[in-house]
Write a protein that holds these residues in place. Structure first.
Motif, PDB file in Angstrom:
ATOM      1  N   PHE A 144      -4.797 -24.121  -4.624  1.00 52.17           N
ATOM      2  CA  PHE A 144      -5.104 -25.760  -4.649  1.00 52.17           C
ATOM      3  C   PHE A 144      -6.131 -25.301  -6.730  1.00 52.17           C
ATOM      4  N   LEU A 145      -6.447 -23.704  -6.768  1.00 48.08           N
ATOM      5  CA  LEU A 145      -6.971 -23.716  -8.062  1.00 48.08           C
ATOM      6  C   LEU A 145      -6.147 -24.210  -9.048  1.00 48.08           C
ATOM      7  N   PHE A 146      -5.356 -23.093  -8.648  1.00 47.21           N
ATOM      8  CA  PHE A 146      -3.602 -23.767  -9.671  1.00 47.21           C
ATOM      9  C   PHE A 146      -2.581 -24.433  -9.303  1.00 47.21           C
ATOM     10  N   PRO A 147      -3.121 -25.472  -8.906  1.00 52.10           N
ATOM     11  CA  PRO A 147      -1.543 -26.447  -8.669  1.00 52.10           C
ATOM     12  C   PRO A 147      -0.537 -27.009  -9.849  1.00 52.10           C
ATOM     13  N   TYR A 148      -0.704 -26.534 -11.086  1.00 56.29           N
ATOM     14  CA  TYR A 148       0.479 -26.554 -11.903  1.00 56.29           C
ATOM     15  C   TYR A 148       0.753 -25.281 -12.553  1.00 56.29           C
ATOM     16  N   ASN A 149       0.141 -24.530 -11.821  1.00 54.91           N
ATOM     17  CA  ASN A 149       1.033 -22.406 -12.372  1.00 54.91           C
ATOM     18  C   ASN A 149       1.750 -22.198 -11.001  1.00 54.91           C
ATOM     19  N   LEU A 150       2.300 -23.157  -9.785  1.00 53.43           N
ATOM     20  CA  LEU A 150       2.985 -23.128  -8.760  1.00 53.43           C
ATOM     21  C   LEU A 150       3.494 -21.927  -9.164  1.00 53.43           C
ATOM     22  N   ALA A 151       4.596 -22.518 -10.157  1.00 56.26           N
ATOM     23  CA  ALA A 151       6.245 -21.303 -10.734  1.00 56.26           C
ATOM     24  C   ALA A 151       5.584 -19.951 -11.043  1.00 56.26           C
ATOM     25  N   PHE A 152       4.487 -19.616 -11.687  1.00 56.02           N
ATOM     26  CA  PHE A 152       4.553 -18.871 -12.201  1.00 56.02           C
ATOM     27  C   PHE A 152       3.178 -17.977 -10.324  1.00 56.02           C
ATOM     28  N   LEU A 153       3.578 -18.274  -9.798  1.00 58.27           N
ATOM     29  CA  LEU A 153       2.252 -17.865  -8.482  1.00 58.27           C
ATOM     30  C   LEU A 153       3.632 -17.507  -8.251  1.00 58.27           C
ATOM     31  N   THR A 154       3.961 -18.359  -7.972  1.00 57.80           N
ATOM     32  CA  THR A 154       5.981 -18.280  -6.612  1.00 57.80           C
ATOM     33  C   THR A 154       6.224 -17.043  -7.618  1.00 57.80           C
ATOM     34  N   ARG A 155       6.407 -16.719  -8.715  1.00 60.08           N
ATOM     35  CA  ARG A 155       7.435 -15.119  -9.298  1.00 60.08           C
ATOM     36  C   ARG A 155       6.440 -14.518  -8.968  1.00 60.08           C
ATOM     37  N   ILE A 156       4.689 -14.517  -8.948  1.00 63.35           N
ATOM     38  CA  ILE A 156       4.219 -12.887  -8.797  1.00 63.35           C
ATOM     39  C   ILE A 156       4.287 -12.450  -7.176  1.00 63.35           C
ATOM     40  N   LEU A 157       4.464 -12.992  -6.480  1.00 69.28           N
ATOM     41  CA  LEU A 157       4.762 -13.141  -4.813  1.00 69.28           C
ATOM     42  C   LEU A 157       5.629 -12.900  -4.989  1.00 69.28           C
ATOM     43  N   ILE A 158       7.687 -12.834  -5.822  1.00 66.86           N
ATOM     44  CA  ILE A 158       8.225 -12.513  -5.754  1.00 66.86           C
ATOM     45  C   ILE A 158       8.113 -10.901  -6.077  1.00 66.86           C
ATOM     46  N   MET A 159       7.928 -10.849  -7.291  1.00 65.46           N
ATOM     47  CA  MET A 159       7.122  -9.097  -7.721  1.00 65.46           C
ATOM     48  C   MET A 159       6.681  -8.527  -7.423  1.00 65.46           C
ATOM     49  N   VAL A 160       5.493  -9.366  -6.123  1.00 69.08           N
ATOM     50  CA  VAL A 160       5.265  -8.218  -4.953  1.00 69.08           C
ATOM     51  C   VAL A 160       5.940  -7.433  -4.425  1.00 69.08           C
ATOM     52  N   LEU A 161       7.349  -8.783  -3.852  1.00 68.63           N
ATOM     53  CA  LEU A 161       8.339  -7.674  -3.023  1.00 68.63           C
ATOM     54  C   LEU A 161       9.011  -6.807  -3.136  1.00 68.63           C
ATOM     55  N   LEU A 162       9.427  -7.273  -4.391  1.00 66.49           N
ATOM     56  CA  LEU A 162      10.089  -6.308  -5.505  1.00 66.49           C
ATOM     57  C   LEU A 162       9.007  -4.947  -4.934  1.00 66.49           C
ATOM     58  N   VAL A 163       7.451  -4.775  -5.941  1.00 67.58           N
ATOM     59  CA  VAL A 163       7.255  -3.820  -5.212  1.00 67.58           C
ATOM     60  C   VAL A 163       7.029  -3.018  -4.335  1.00 67.58           C
ATOM     61  N   LEU A 164       6.874  -3.959  -3.345  1.00 62.29           N
ATOM     62  CA  LEU A 164       6.492  -3.148  -1.736  1.00 62.29           C
ATOM     63  C   LEU A 164       8.093  -2.520  -1.786  1.00 62.29           C
ATOM     64  N   SER A 165       8.995  -3.226  -2.118  1.00 63.23           N
ATOM     65  CA  SER A 165      10.131  -1.780  -1.388  1.00 63.23           C
ATOM     66  C   SER A 165      10.460  -0.867  -2.571  1.00 63.23           C
ATOM     67  N   LEU A 166       9.653  -1.100  -3.538  1.00 62.86           N
ATOM     68  CA  LEU A 166       9.657   0.063  -4.351  1.00 62.86           C
ATOM     69  C   LEU A 166       8.284   0.933  -3.900  1.00 62.86           C
ATOM     70  N   ASP A 167       7.688   0.490  -3.517  1.00 64.50           N
ATOM     71  CA  ASP A 167       6.349   1.838  -2.807  1.00 64.50           C
ATOM     72  C   ASP A 167       6.976   1.820  -1.721  1.00 64.50           C
ATOM     73  N   LEU A 168       8.088   1.486  -0.771  1.00 63.35           N
ATOM     74  CA  LEU A 168       8.843   2.622   0.874  1.00 63.35           C
ATOM     75  C   LEU A 168       9.660   2.998  -0.264  1.00 63.35           C
ATOM     76  N   VAL A 169      10.536   3.263  -1.352  1.00 62.99           N
ATOM     77  CA  VAL A 169      11.142   4.397  -1.351  1.00 62.99           C
ATOM     78  C   VAL A 169      10.336   5.279  -2.377  1.00 62.99           C
ATOM     79  N   LEU A 170       9.568   5.159  -3.675  1.00 63.85           N
ATOM     80  CA  LEU A 170       9.034   6.150  -4.175  1.00 63.85           C
ATOM     81  C   LEU A 170       7.318   6.468  -3.705  1.00 63.85           C
TER      82      LEU A 170
END
Lengths: 328, 249
Positions: free
Chosen positions: A34-60
């Motif tokens: 609701f705060l950043f309705p025009y930055n959803l693409a960027f927020l989505t990129r953060i979420l995807i990156m979170v997933l990649l970093v979570l996978s790295l966290d499992l491995v490393l």
């Protein structure tokens, strides 16, 4: 036999309240929406990156496998999901499964060799795997589109109900739900015997062998799981941006994911989230303010964390309480 | 039930022979000490038994089962467990988690990923009993790294016993433990299950003579002599070896 009642300490709970962490996460995601309705693409990129970093966290972070090549599995998941959407079906969920499988298969096959190495050798080999993938994708123009990228991805509505819209509302919620589900599963895993045994591998492979654990096979398992999750992250990126470029295999991606993890704190799932959000936000804001020197700020931040909070930002509350109470 | 049998064990690194025609029987209930000067090949011998090193020749069997084809972790499953010369533990985990790890590998659920690791009630009771037996109960939720060295050795022993081994190899259990704490180690060794075969590799003669029922003296990779503690104490060769006398032949 005096005290037989033992209340097991529930690790992973914040302040002892069940699901407080999850509630905060959902609240933050809603607030950001609701705060950043025009930055959803960027927020989505953060979420995807979170997933990649979570996978790295499992491995490393958990299993202690030193890698600078997590992008290999991310990129393979992205290409697999992209090609699947182009040639088979644009339905998002089957695409995720394909991405996960592609990442897991690559991690398994390369892991059979990689998990025999340790330390610097291992790091170099993980980088090599990502470079090889990059080169293959570059040469196989007919399939991947080479340096022009893979185009022509058309996504169908999620579950046949939610159409991907121009502003990215659907994409945002779709990605969040997937990341959140994976996060919950990882949280189960972290507190289960498998999570404990991965920490054991991290702490002392010699001791793991001496208690009868098949060290090599367990490492391959961890690497494969991490690869599957990285594959999902790549698939999400391909589906949401509807484009896959060679950048998905870049060394930068692996390295940045590692910095985000170190920033937040390795070996703890919330660390992966905190680190990614802070890194990407600072990057976003600082790069807009000063396009030439923004890296300086990131470097300063990493230095500060490494020196003052070696366990990462997720450790900040504990470190602060200790400081206030006086050293123990 | 014949326990551990070693026949004609040989190992050399290039021209250096570190194990030479070693014969050894370790039936259930035995308390055998392996002594000898530095570099005699004591730890090498332990590594050959546990599968860290591959012997050049010879046989190793446990209750008739040939161990040579098994790797390190498979031998642990077969019943051969060891403690390390230098404590090797999961230092960042709690005492309880250390024991739990050994237990979950023993029970073959190291790959279970959905249930909480501490949700097997019977298993937790077993850990409690083991902690109590080693007087570690008060520190069960402390990180291993925060314990005194003598206590860490006890954790290592408690953890190794969680594996329910048939043969236990203790590689210098008292090394590095301050003398004020060494009784903890001796007590723990004396309290080991009666039917367990124990091989103790040790320098501390006080400990050896207190717990061992037979002693093997190893010099330059070969067995110099073996016998009861009384025999060994009376043996002139061994006295020369340990008191720094000149040995002949």
């Amino acid at each position: 036999m005096t005290d037989t009642t033992i209340t097991p300490k529930r690790t992973g709970r914040i302040a002892g309240i069940p699901f407080l962490g999850e509630a905060i996460l959902i609240a933050l995601v809603l607030a950001a929406y609701f705060l950043f309705p025009y930055n959803l693409a960027f927020l989505t990129r953060i979420l995807i990156m979170v997933l990649l970093v979570l996978s790295l966290d499992l491995v490393l972070g958990f299993a202690g496998i030193a890698t600078l090549g997590q992008a290999a599995m991310y990129g393979t998941g992205a290409y697999a999901a992209g090609l699947f959407a182009v040639h088979v079906t644009g339905a998002p969920l089957p695409g995720l499964v394909v991405g996960a499988l592609a990442g897991a298969v690559l991690a398994f096959i390369s892991g059979l060799v990689l998990m025999r190495a340790r330390g610097l050798t291992l790091i170099m080999l993980t980088i090599a795997v990502a470079s090889i993938c990059h080169e293959i994708a570059n040469k196989a123009r007919d399939v991947t589109g080479g340096a022009d990228g893979l185009r022509g991805i058309r996504m169908e509505p999620v579950l046949g109900l939610f159409e991907f819209d121009f502003i990215g509302k659907t994409a945002y919620w779709y990605v969040f739900v997937v990341v959140f589900v994976v996060f919950l599963l990882l949280k189960r895993l972290a507190n289960a015997p498998l999570g404990l045994s991965l920490k054991g591998l991290h702490e002392s492979p010699e001791r793991m062998a001496a208690i009868g654990a098949p060290v090599y096979r367990r490492l391959v398992l961890a690497y494969t799981l991490g690869g599957g999750i990285a594959g999902v992250a790549g698939a999400l990126a391909a589906q949401v941006t509807q484009l896959v470029s060679l950048e998905v295999y870049s060394f930068n991606l692996s390295a940045e994911a590692l910095i985000m993890l170190i920033l937040g704190g390795t070996g703890r799932l919330y660390g992966a989230i905190i680190g990614t959000v802070i890194f990407m936000t600072v990057h976003h804001v600082a790069a807009a303010a000063d396009p030439f020197n923004w890296l300086f700020l990131i470097g300063l931040m990493v230095l500060g964390v490494v020196f003052f909070l070696p366990k990462g930002l997720a450790h900040l509350p504990t470190a602060l309480t200790r400081l206030v109470r006086g050293r123990t | 039930m014949s326990g551990l049998k070693v026949r004609g064990l040989e190992k050399s690194f290039g021209g250096l022979t570190v194990a030479q025609d070693i014969h050894l029987d370790l039936p259930p209930g035995s308390r055998t000490a392996l002594i000898g000067p530095n570099g005699a090949g004591k730890t090498t011998f332990s590594n050959l038994i546990t599968g860290i090193l591959t012997p050049g020749a010879g046989e190793i069997t446990l209750d008739g089962q040939d161990l040579r084809a098994l790797n390190e972790s498979q031998r642990v499953k077969a019943g051969v467990a060891k403690t390390f010369q230098i404590t090797t533990l999961f230092r960042d985990l709690t005492v309880r988690q250390n024991l739990r790890l050994a237990q979950q590998e023993r029970d073959g659920r190291g790959r279970a990923w959905f249930r909480r690791a501490d949700s097997w009630a019977e298993a937790e009771d077993e850990i409690d009993a083991q902690l109590a037996a080693f007087r570690l109960k008060d520190m069960s939720d402390k990180r291993v790294d925060d314990l005194a060295y003598g206590q860490q050795r006890l954790v290592e022993m408690a953890m190794t016993l969680m594996l329910k081994p048939r043969v236990l190899i203790l590689d210098e259990p008292a090394a590095g433990v301050p003398s004020s704490d060494s009784h903890l180690i001796t007590d723990a060794i004396e309290a080991l299950p009666e039917d367990l075969a124990v091989l103790i590799i040790e320098h501390d003669m006080k400990l050896v003579f207190r717990v061992a029922r037979s002693i093997i003296v190893l010099v330059n990779g070969a067995i110099l002599t073996q016998g009861t503690p009384d025999d060994i104490a009376a043996n002139q060769q061994v006295r020369d070896l340990y008191l720094g006398g000149r040995h002949h032949g």
